[in-house]
Write a protein that holds these residues in place. Structure first.
Motif, short mmCIF file in Angstrom:
data_model
loop_
_atom_site.label_atom_id
_atom_site.label_comp_id
_atom_site.label_asym_id
_atom_site.label_seq_id
_atom_site.Cartn_x
_atom_site.Cartn_y
_atom_site.Cartn_z
N GLN A 166 -43.86 8.20 50.56
CA GLN A 166 -43.96 6.82 51.06
C GLN A 166 -42.76 5.99 50.59
O GLN A 166 -42.20 5.21 51.37
CB GLN A 166 -45.25 6.18 50.57
CG GLN A 166 -46.50 6.81 51.18
CD GLN A 166 -47.75 6.24 50.56
OE1 GLN A 166 -47.98 5.04 50.58
NE2 GLN A 166 -48.57 7.10 49.96
N LEU A 167 -42.37 6.17 49.34
CA LEU A 167 -41.21 5.45 48.81
C LEU A 167 -39.92 5.85 49.53
O LEU A 167 -39.12 4.99 49.89
CB LEU A 167 -41.07 5.71 47.30
CG LEU A 167 -42.16 5.13 46.41
CD1 LEU A 167 -42.09 5.73 45.02
CD2 LEU A 167 -42.05 3.61 46.35
N MET B 287 -39.89 4.41 53.00
CA MET B 287 -39.54 2.98 52.96
C MET B 287 -38.05 2.79 52.72
O MET B 287 -37.42 1.93 53.33
CB MET B 287 -40.35 2.27 51.88
CG MET B 287 -41.81 2.12 52.26
SD MET B 287 -42.95 1.52 50.97
CE MET B 287 -42.00 0.46 49.97
N ILE C 54 -37.54 -1.44 46.07
CA ILE C 54 -38.65 -0.66 46.64
C ILE C 54 -39.71 -0.46 45.57
O ILE C 54 -40.91 -0.69 45.81
CB ILE C 54 -38.17 0.72 47.17
CG1 ILE C 54 -37.19 0.57 48.31
CG2 ILE C 54 -39.34 1.62 47.52
CD1 ILE C 54 -37.79 0.33 49.66
N PHE D 151 -43.54 -2.06 45.72
CA PHE D 151 -44.51 -1.05 46.11
C PHE D 151 -45.76 -1.19 45.25
O PHE D 151 -45.68 -1.30 44.03
CB PHE D 151 -43.90 0.34 45.93
CG PHE D 151 -44.72 1.45 46.51
CD1 PHE D 151 -44.72 1.67 47.87
CD2 PHE D 151 -45.49 2.26 45.70
CE1 PHE D 151 -45.47 2.69 48.43
CE2 PHE D 151 -46.24 3.29 46.25
CZ PHE D 151 -46.23 3.51 47.62
N ALA E 174 -51.42 2.70 46.43
CA ALA E 174 -50.96 4.04 46.79
C ALA E 174 -51.86 5.11 46.18
O ALA E 174 -52.04 6.17 46.76
CB ALA E 174 -49.52 4.26 46.35
#
Length: 181
Positions: free
Chosen positions: A17-18, A21, A33, A37, A42
């Protein structure tokens, strides 16, 4: 051992996901980020497998986004381990982005441009290359298996086969190069 596998999988999902992004917003720094986040969210979202009868009722897209994992069974130490490993994979993948892109480009068919790779697929491929080939944190076959499992969950219908094929080709080329040295 089973618990470690699941915490590592969760860490890889967060790292994916990171990376996603980061790739989507090239104007933002990795530190931003990480600051923006929500690791608490998450840990809860996008984990576990839906029940079979629930999955039948939901479309493929909505079942993926509604997966929820109960984090009540995780200790604070396990949560910290998940987040630490996710940040480690993310940081390594970002710092090795040029080398990773070179590896992907060299392995792709000349008719296929790397920028055409779906964003989720590219994030997962990049993460697997970092984890299995560049840093050697895990054996290459483990990196490939994990990448395929994650992309089947988050990617398009054919993503699993595509990622497996790309990483298989990279793995073969990489092992041949190591044998030559």
């Amino acid at each position: 051992m089973l618990k470690k596998k699941h915490t590592r999988r969760r860490a890889r999902e967060i790292a994916m996901q990171l990376i996603y992004m980061m790739n989507a917003r090239e104007d933002i720094k990795p530190e931003e980020i990480l600051q923006n986040f929500s690791f608490d969210e998450a840990l809860v979202l996008f984990h576990g497998e839906p029940e079979d009868d629930v999955e039948e009722e939901l479309s493929c897209e909505s079942s993926r986004s509604s997966d929820v994992f109960d984090t009540a069974d995780l200790t604070d130490e396990e949560k910290d381990e998940i987040l630490s490993y996710a940040k480690e994979i993310f940081g390594g993948t970002v710092s090795e982005a040029v080398a990773i892109d070179d590896i992907i480009c060299m392995s792709m068919d000349r008719r296929w441009r790397p920028e055409r790779i779906a964003a989720i697929d590219k994030a997962v491929i990049s993460m697997a290359i970092y984890e299995g080939i560049l840093s050697k944190k895990v054996p290459v076959n483990v990196a490939i298996s994990e990448a395929v499992a994650i992309v089947k969950k988050f990617g398009a219908e054919e993503s699993g086969r595509f990622v497996n094929g790309v990483l298989g080709r990279i793995s073969r080329e990489y092992s041949e190069n190591e044998d030559d040295q």
